[in-house]
Design an enzyme around this catalytic site. Sequence first.
Site, PDB file in Angstrom:
ATOM      1  N   ASP A 175       6.387  -7.685  30.860  1.00 35.01           N
ATOM      2  CA  ASP A 175       6.203  -6.824  29.692  1.00 35.01           C
ATOM      3  C   ASP A 175       6.091  -5.369  30.126  1.00 35.01           C
ATOM      4  OD1 ASP A 175       3.759  -7.225  30.936  1.00 35.01           O
ATOM      5  OD2 ASP A 175       2.842  -8.274  29.273  1.00 35.01           O
TER       6      ASP A 175
ATOM      7  N   ASN B 223      -8.102 -13.378  24.470  1.00 34.11           N
ATOM      8  CA  ASN B 223      -7.716 -13.975  23.180  1.00 34.11           C
ATOM      9  C   ASN B 223      -6.629 -15.038  23.338  1.00 34.11           C
ATOM     10  OD1 ASN B 223      -5.455 -12.469  23.695  1.00 34.11           O
ATOM     11  ND2 ASN B 223      -5.629 -11.127  21.915  1.00 34.11           N
TER      12      ASN B 223
ATOM     13  N   HIS C 152      -3.705 -14.654  24.983  1.00 28.17           N
ATOM     14  CA  HIS C 152      -2.318 -14.181  25.093  1.00 28.17           C
ATOM     15  C   HIS C 152      -1.746 -14.439  26.488  1.00 28.17           C
ATOM     16  CE1 HIS C 152      -3.783  -9.860  26.272  1.00 28.17           C
ATOM     17  NE2 HIS C 152      -3.277 -10.419  27.354  1.00 28.17           N
TER      18      HIS C 152
ATOM     19  N   GLU D  12       0.646 -12.032  21.593  1.00 27.32           N
ATOM     20  CA  GLU D  12      -0.688 -12.090  21.019  1.00 27.32           C
ATOM     21  C   GLU D  12      -0.823 -13.331  20.124  1.00 27.32           C
ATOM     22  OE1 GLU D  12      -2.866 -10.229  22.158  1.00 27.32           O
ATOM     23  OE2 GLU D  12      -2.438  -8.089  22.059  1.00 27.32           O
TER      24      GLU D  12
END
Length: 245
Positions: free
Chosen positions: A67, A135, A137, A142
Amino acid sequence: MRVVVSESGTAAAQVVADLVERFVASAPRPALGLATGKTMEAVFAELVRRHSEQGLSFARVQAYLLDEYLDLDHDDQSAYRNVVHRLLGGRVDMGPGAIHGPNPQALDVTAECARYERQVREASIGLQLLGIGANGHIAFNEPGSPLDSATRVVELSEQTRADNARFFPAGRSVPSRAITQGISTIGAAARLVLVACGEHKARAVARALEGPVTAEIPASALQRHPRVAVVLDRWASSGLARSAS
Ligand code: F6R
């Protein structure tokens, strides 16, 4: 899925470096998928140490980033391409141009996402390193990201931006957008290695490994992959119900 629990983050980094070393030494043209972030810093440091002290060579490696932030200048030191060059690529014998990533400066970012998706698929990643967000990811997928997603532009969650503020100089805000490989793109790699350290990752790790496969926990998609190693320190493993090796 093989789960390895190490005593410390340093020991976990060594386990991951062992996997990378074996892959790099044995594959004829190693296509290595790289994550960034705090967890990877220890892994990169161990790989650099093995290069300088033990002659581990990266000369044949082509590396592919998961990314990249949008809306940063090309030479911004927080851009992932520059981070990976500073911590790994520029400190080992990787060839020039051996680190590939999405180009956040592209005028047409949608076309750039499609180009990078093709490039990663054609490269056939042999070993993909992954971190996990608190979280759940993976890369910048996400919660809520479709499990069949491809490389695309995403909005970063407030939690991810807050978590990543430590990688930016004080007072600078974390970009709100990024290009990320999709969950399906990541799943096309032959082998995945997920690394997590620290108690703040324990809940996400437990939900990813032992909960249902759901878009709400993108890392849970790893349960469907045939070759996954999960390397944890004991704090990150503390939420698991099943015992590991
Ligand atoms: C970034 C990436 C992210 C990180 C994750 C964990 O390239 O892939 O998914 O791996 O946010 O980051 P750290 O290790 O900083 O907790």
